[in-house]
Design a protein around this motif. Structure first.
Motif, short mmCIF file in Angstrom:
data_model
loop_
_atom_site.label_atom_id
_atom_site.label_comp_id
_atom_site.label_asym_id
_atom_site.label_seq_id
_atom_site.Cartn_x
_atom_site.Cartn_y
_atom_site.Cartn_z
N GLU A 1 50.69 100.32 28.76
CA GLU A 1 49.57 99.32 28.97
C GLU A 1 49.77 97.94 28.81
O GLU A 1 49.66 97.03 29.88
CB GLU A 1 48.64 99.60 28.07
N LYS A 2 50.75 97.70 28.06
CA LYS A 2 51.22 96.26 27.78
C LYS A 2 52.06 95.66 28.93
O LYS A 2 52.13 94.60 29.49
CB LYS A 2 52.09 96.09 26.66
N GLN A 3 52.80 96.57 29.55
CA GLN A 3 53.60 96.01 30.66
C GLN A 3 52.86 95.88 31.71
O GLN A 3 53.00 94.95 32.61
CB GLN A 3 54.51 97.33 31.10
N LEU A 4 51.62 96.64 32.11
CA LEU A 4 50.96 96.52 33.46
C LEU A 4 49.87 95.49 33.05
O LEU A 4 49.19 95.09 34.10
CB LEU A 4 50.11 97.87 33.55
N THR A 5 49.40 95.01 31.75
CA THR A 5 48.49 94.05 31.64
C THR A 5 49.27 92.87 31.59
O THR A 5 49.67 92.33 30.70
CB THR A 5 47.91 94.36 30.15
N GLN A 6 49.00 91.80 32.61
CA GLN A 6 49.61 90.67 32.72
C GLN A 6 48.65 89.45 32.76
O GLN A 6 47.60 89.65 33.59
CB GLN A 6 50.80 90.49 33.82
N THR A 7 48.99 88.29 32.71
CA THR A 7 48.08 87.21 32.87
C THR A 7 48.77 86.66 34.33
O THR A 7 49.96 86.29 34.45
CB THR A 7 48.14 86.02 31.88
N LEU A 8 47.97 86.51 35.25
CA LEU A 8 48.35 86.11 36.50
C LEU A 8 47.68 84.51 36.84
O LEU A 8 46.49 84.30 36.46
CB LEU A 8 47.77 86.89 37.54
N GLN A 9 48.18 83.79 37.76
CA GLN A 9 47.74 82.58 38.03
C GLN A 9 47.25 82.81 39.55
O GLN A 9 47.86 82.86 40.36
CB GLN A 9 48.81 81.32 38.36
N VAL A 10 45.87 82.71 39.63
CA VAL A 10 45.17 82.93 40.93
C VAL A 10 44.75 81.56 41.47
O VAL A 10 44.18 80.85 40.87
CB VAL A 10 43.83 83.83 40.65
N PRO A 11 45.44 81.36 42.68
CA PRO A 11 45.23 80.06 43.48
C PRO A 11 43.72 80.03 43.66
O PRO A 11 42.98 81.03 44.28
CB PRO A 11 46.03 80.25 44.75
N ARG A 12 42.95 79.04 43.54
CA ARG A 12 41.55 78.66 43.73
C ARG A 12 41.24 78.01 45.01
O ARG A 12 40.32 78.19 45.61
CB ARG A 12 40.85 78.01 42.55
N ASP A 13 42.35 77.55 45.64
CA ASP A 13 42.34 76.64 47.00
C ASP A 13 42.93 77.64 47.96
O ASP A 13 43.76 78.45 47.43
CB ASP A 13 42.96 75.21 46.91
N GLY A 14 42.71 77.46 49.14
CA GLY A 14 43.43 78.17 50.18
C GLY A 14 42.61 79.42 50.54
O GLY A 14 41.49 79.75 50.10
N SER A 15 43.24 80.13 51.44
CA SER A 15 42.61 81.44 51.86
C SER A 15 42.47 82.53 50.67
O SER A 15 43.70 82.53 50.29
CB SER A 15 43.29 81.83 53.25
N GLU A 16 41.96 83.32 51.16
CA GLU A 16 41.89 84.53 50.07
C GLU A 16 43.15 85.47 50.34
O GLU A 16 43.86 85.92 49.36
CB GLU A 16 40.82 85.57 50.78
N ALA A 17 43.74 85.32 51.75
CA ALA A 17 45.13 86.30 51.88
C ALA A 17 46.30 85.53 51.33
O ALA A 17 47.00 86.25 50.85
CB ALA A 17 45.09 86.29 53.45
N ASP A 18 46.30 84.28 51.33
CA ASP A 18 47.34 83.36 50.62
C ASP A 18 47.41 83.74 49.13
O ASP A 18 48.18 83.97 48.49
CB ASP A 18 47.12 82.03 50.81
N ALA A 19 46.08 83.78 48.52
CA ALA A 19 45.88 84.00 47.01
C ALA A 19 46.28 85.35 46.94
O ALA A 19 47.14 85.48 45.93
CB ALA A 19 44.51 83.51 46.75
N MET A 20 46.09 86.43 47.60
CA MET A 20 46.38 87.69 47.39
C MET A 20 47.91 87.95 47.56
O MET A 20 48.66 88.56 46.62
CB MET A 20 45.65 88.64 48.46
#
Length: 63
Positions: A14-33
């Protein structure tokens, strides 16, 4: 078939799979994905599918 679950191994996974991610708020959804997919794979070694990525991006963007 009988098996036992190791509680410590489960916590470690659970610790390995739970991570903090930086999600881009600008740009397209596809780029953020793509960005989130790369971050998560680098941190956990696991590749998320598009549905999971889309959910993470939309939630972070408040959509």
């Amino acid at each position: 078939m009988k098996f036992e679950i190791n509680p410590q191994a489960l916590r470690d996974l659970e610790k390995q799979l739970t991570q903090t991610l930086q999600v881009p708020r600008d740009g397209s959804e596809a780029d953020a994905m793509r960005t989130v997919k790369e971050q998560y794979k680098q941190k956990t070694g696991v590749e998320l599918d598009d549905d999971a990525l889309r959910g993470i991006v939309r939630k972070a963007r408040g959509e």
